[in-house]
Design an enzyme around this catalytic site. Structure first.
Site, PDB file in Angstrom:
ATOM      1  N   TRP A  31       0.642  -1.184  -0.038  1.00  0.00           N
ATOM      2  CA  TRP A  31       0.075  -0.112   0.021  1.00  0.00           C
ATOM      3  C   TRP A  31       0.869   1.293  -0.077  1.00  0.00           C
ATOM      4  O   TRP A  31       1.867   1.215   0.709  1.00  0.00           O
ATOM      5  CB  TRP A  31      -1.154   0.305   1.284  1.00  0.00           C
ATOM      6  CG  TRP A  31      -2.446  -0.266   1.071  1.00  0.00           C
ATOM      7  CD1 TRP A  31      -2.967  -1.903   0.985  1.00  0.00           C
ATOM      8  CD2 TRP A  31      -3.294   0.359   0.931  1.00  0.00           C
ATOM      9  NE1 TRP A  31      -4.181  -1.482   0.740  1.00  0.00           N
ATOM     10  CE2 TRP A  31      -4.472  -0.198   0.716  1.00  0.00           C
ATOM     11  CE3 TRP A  31      -3.640   2.000   1.022  1.00  0.00           C
ATOM     12  CZ2 TRP A  31      -5.882   0.438   0.563  1.00  0.00           C
ATOM     13  CZ3 TRP A  31      -4.901   2.654   0.634  1.00  0.00           C
ATOM     14  CH2 TRP A  31      -5.941   1.956   0.614  1.00  0.00           C
ATOM     15  N   GLU A  67      -0.915  -6.260   7.584  1.00  0.00           N
ATOM     16  CA  GLU A  67      -0.447  -7.405   7.490  1.00  0.00           C
ATOM     17  C   GLU A  67       1.217  -7.666   7.994  1.00  0.00           C
ATOM     18  O   GLU A  67       1.702  -8.339   7.955  1.00  0.00           O
ATOM     19  CB  GLU A  67      -0.319  -7.721   6.037  1.00  0.00           C
ATOM     20  CG  GLU A  67      -1.620  -8.418   5.569  1.00  0.00           C
ATOM     21  CD  GLU A  67      -2.766  -7.251   5.261  1.00  0.00           C
ATOM     22  OE1 GLU A  67      -2.336  -6.199   4.755  1.00  0.00           O
ATOM     23  OE2 GLU A  67      -3.698  -7.361   6.104  1.00  0.00           O
ATOM     24  N   VAL A  90       0.573   4.616   6.338  1.00  0.00           N
ATOM     25  CA  VAL A  90      -1.043   4.735   6.482  1.00  0.00           C
ATOM     26  C   VAL A  90      -1.383   6.337   6.345  1.00  0.00           C
ATOM     27  O   VAL A  90      -0.671   7.112   6.943  1.00  0.00           O
ATOM     28  CB  VAL A  90      -1.553   4.243   7.616  1.00  0.00           C
ATOM     29  CG1 VAL A  90      -3.095   3.966   7.514  1.00  0.00           C
ATOM     30  CG2 VAL A  90      -0.816   2.839   8.120  1.00  0.00           C
ATOM     31  N   ASP A  94      -7.023   8.646   3.376  1.00  0.00           N
ATOM     32  CA  ASP A  94      -7.511   7.611   2.573  1.00  0.00           C
ATOM     33  C   ASP A  94      -8.546   6.562   2.858  1.00  0.00           C
ATOM     34  O   ASP A  94      -8.951   5.957   2.169  1.00  0.00           O
ATOM     35  CB  ASP A  94      -6.412   6.634   2.046  1.00  0.00           C
ATOM     36  CG  ASP A  94      -5.307   7.201   1.091  1.00  0.00           C
ATOM     37  OD1 ASP A  94      -5.538   8.476   0.626  1.00  0.00           O
ATOM     38  OD2 ASP A  94      -4.363   6.733   0.800  1.00  0.00           O
ATOM     39  N   THR A  95      -8.887   6.496   4.118  1.00  0.00           N
ATOM     40  CA  THR A  95      -9.661   5.495   4.545  1.00  0.00           C
ATOM     41  C   THR A  95     -10.238   5.632   6.004  1.00  0.00           C
ATOM     42  O   THR A  95      -9.647   6.260   6.838  1.00  0.00           O
ATOM     43  CB  THR A  95      -8.713   3.990   4.734  1.00  0.00           C
ATOM     44  OG1 THR A  95      -9.778   3.111   5.441  1.00  0.00           O
ATOM     45  CG2 THR A  95      -7.604   4.258   5.455  1.00  0.00           C
ATOM     46  N   HIS A  97     -10.943   3.534   7.857  1.00  0.00           N
ATOM     47  CA  HIS A  97     -10.043   2.389   8.724  1.00  0.00           C
ATOM     48  C   HIS A  97      -8.804   2.839   9.235  1.00  0.00           C
ATOM     49  O   HIS A  97      -8.187   1.950   9.853  1.00  0.00           O
ATOM     50  CB  HIS A  97      -9.788   1.268   7.759  1.00  0.00           C
ATOM     51  CG  HIS A  97     -11.173   0.531   7.467  1.00  0.00           C
ATOM     52  ND1 HIS A  97     -11.969   0.385   8.131  1.00  0.00           N
ATOM     53  CD2 HIS A  97     -11.723   0.130   6.329  1.00  0.00           C
ATOM     54  CE1 HIS A  97     -13.371  -0.314   7.444  1.00  0.00           C
ATOM     55  NE2 HIS A  97     -12.934  -0.231   6.287  1.00  0.00           N
ATOM     56  N   ARG A 136       8.470  12.563   4.909  1.00  0.00           N
ATOM     57  CA  ARG A 136       9.435  11.731   5.795  1.00  0.00           C
ATOM     58  C   ARG A 136       9.791  10.524   4.921  1.00  0.00           C
ATOM     59  O   ARG A 136      10.220   9.354   5.900  1.00  0.00           O
ATOM     60  CB  ARG A 136       8.333  11.297   6.767  1.00  0.00           C
ATOM     61  CG  ARG A 136       7.907  12.597   7.742  1.00  0.00           C
ATOM     62  CD  ARG A 136       6.777  12.530   8.568  1.00  0.00           C
ATOM     63  NE  ARG A 136       6.617  13.664   9.354  1.00  0.00           N
ATOM     64  CZ  ARG A 136       6.115  14.863   8.924  1.00  0.00           C
ATOM     65  NH1 ARG A 136       5.761  15.025   7.818  1.00  0.00           N
ATOM     66  NH2 ARG A 136       5.912  15.631   9.916  1.00  0.00           N
TER      67      ARG A 136
HETATM   68  N1  INI Z   1      -2.844  -0.348   4.133  1.00  0.00           N
HETATM   69  C1  INI Z   1      -1.687   0.617   4.059  1.00  0.00           C
HETATM   70  O1  INI Z   1      -0.602   0.216   4.247  1.00  0.00           O
HETATM   71  N2  INI Z   1      -1.723   1.985   4.074  1.00  0.00           N
HETATM   72  C2  INI Z   1      -3.169   2.532   4.086  1.00  0.00           C
HETATM   73  O2  INI Z   1      -3.243   3.733   3.902  1.00  0.00           O
HETATM   74  C3  INI Z   1      -4.264   1.708   4.036  1.00  0.00           C
HETATM   75  N3  INI Z   1      -5.471   2.462   3.794  1.00  0.00           N
HETATM   76  O3  INI Z   1      -5.609   3.408   3.804  1.00  0.00           O
HETATM   77  O4  INI Z   1      -6.522   1.527   3.816  1.00  0.00           O
HETATM   78  C4  INI Z   1      -4.262   0.304   4.066  1.00  0.00           C
HETATM   79  N4  INI Z   1      -5.195  -0.494   4.065  1.00  0.00           N
HETATM   80  C5  INI Z   1      -5.173  -1.846   3.773  1.00  0.00           C
HETATM   81  C6  INI Z   1      -4.816  -2.921   5.211  1.00  0.00           C
HETATM   82  O5  INI Z   1      -3.709  -2.451   5.734  1.00  0.00           O
HETATM   83  C7  INI Z   1      -4.649  -4.184   4.951  1.00  0.00           C
HETATM   84  O6  INI Z   1      -4.263  -4.554   3.808  1.00  0.00           O
HETATM   85  C8  INI Z   1      -6.412  -4.621   4.519  1.00  0.00           C
HETATM   86  O7  INI Z   1      -7.216  -3.981   5.622  1.00  0.00           O
HETATM   87  C9  INI Z   1      -6.390  -6.127   4.452  1.00  0.00           C
HETATM   88  O8  INI Z   1      -6.092  -6.703   5.901  1.00  0.00           O
END
Ligand code: INI
Length: 163
Positions: A31, A67, A90, A94-95, A97, A136
């Site tokens: 990601w 993960e 992250v 974006d989310t 979550h 960063r």
């Molecule tokens: N994973 C990231 O590494 N960065 C992010 O910004 C991100 N967003 O924005 O959702 C993200 N989501 C995926 C998450 O890490 C998992 O791969 C997914 O939930 C499946 O387990």
């Protein structure tokens, strides 16, 4: 997160031991690959600058930051390294979550540090926007990957001293 007062790459100094025998595992999230690729490049260059041999740097990728905990645990078992570095990014915008992903990886890596015999280094950027991540990942506040690499070398040496 780096502030205007601290560059993430500035912790790299004389206190870092030359480490030709170290084995370092790096697990990197896909990601925001443009950012995590820069973190990986910084970590690898910094390890090599401090004597870690290319053959002793083990790199694997996982889909996302969430993960990284599983990735780090498996790499610790598989490669038997002296330290594991996790690299992710992250971005809040974006989310919805964001908080779950950040809390999940933070708690996961903390738990690994309390249970595994090997230090796991937290090279994860958690930023409000893309620009903060760029700043960063080799930008004006240095590179979180450099910081993670220096920390890995220091913690591997610490683990040897505390055997
Ligand atoms: N994973 C990231 O590494 N960065 C992010 O910004 C991100 N967003 O924005 O959702 C993200 N989501 C995926 C998450 O890490 C998992 O791969 C997914 O939930 C499946 O387990």
């Amino acid at each position: 997160m780096a502030t205007a007062y601290q560059n993430l790459s500035s912790c790299d100094g004389d206190s870092v031991p030359h480490s030709p025998l170290l084995r370092i595992a790096i697990v990197c999230a896909e990601w925001n690959a443009d950012i995590t690729g820069k973190l990986l490049e910084g970590a690898r260059n910094t390890l090599e600058r401090h004597g870690v041999k290319d053959d002793n740097i083990f790199i694997e990728h996982v889909p996302g930051t969430f993960e990284l905990t599983f990735g780090a645990q498996r790499m610790a078992m598989h490669y038997r390294p002296d330290a594991v570095i996790v690299l992710g990014c992250v971005i809040q915008g974006d989310t919805p979550h964001f908080n779950y992903v950040c809390e999940g990886v933070t708690e996961g890596i903390t738990r690994l540090n309390a249970t595994l015999d090997v230090p796991v280094i937290f090279g994860v950027l958690t930023t409000n926007d893309k620009q903060q991540a760029i700043d960063r990942a080799g930008g004006k506040y240095g590179n979180k990957g450099d910081e993670a690499a220096v920390t890995a070398i220091k913690m591997a040496a610490f683990a040897v001293r505390m055997k």
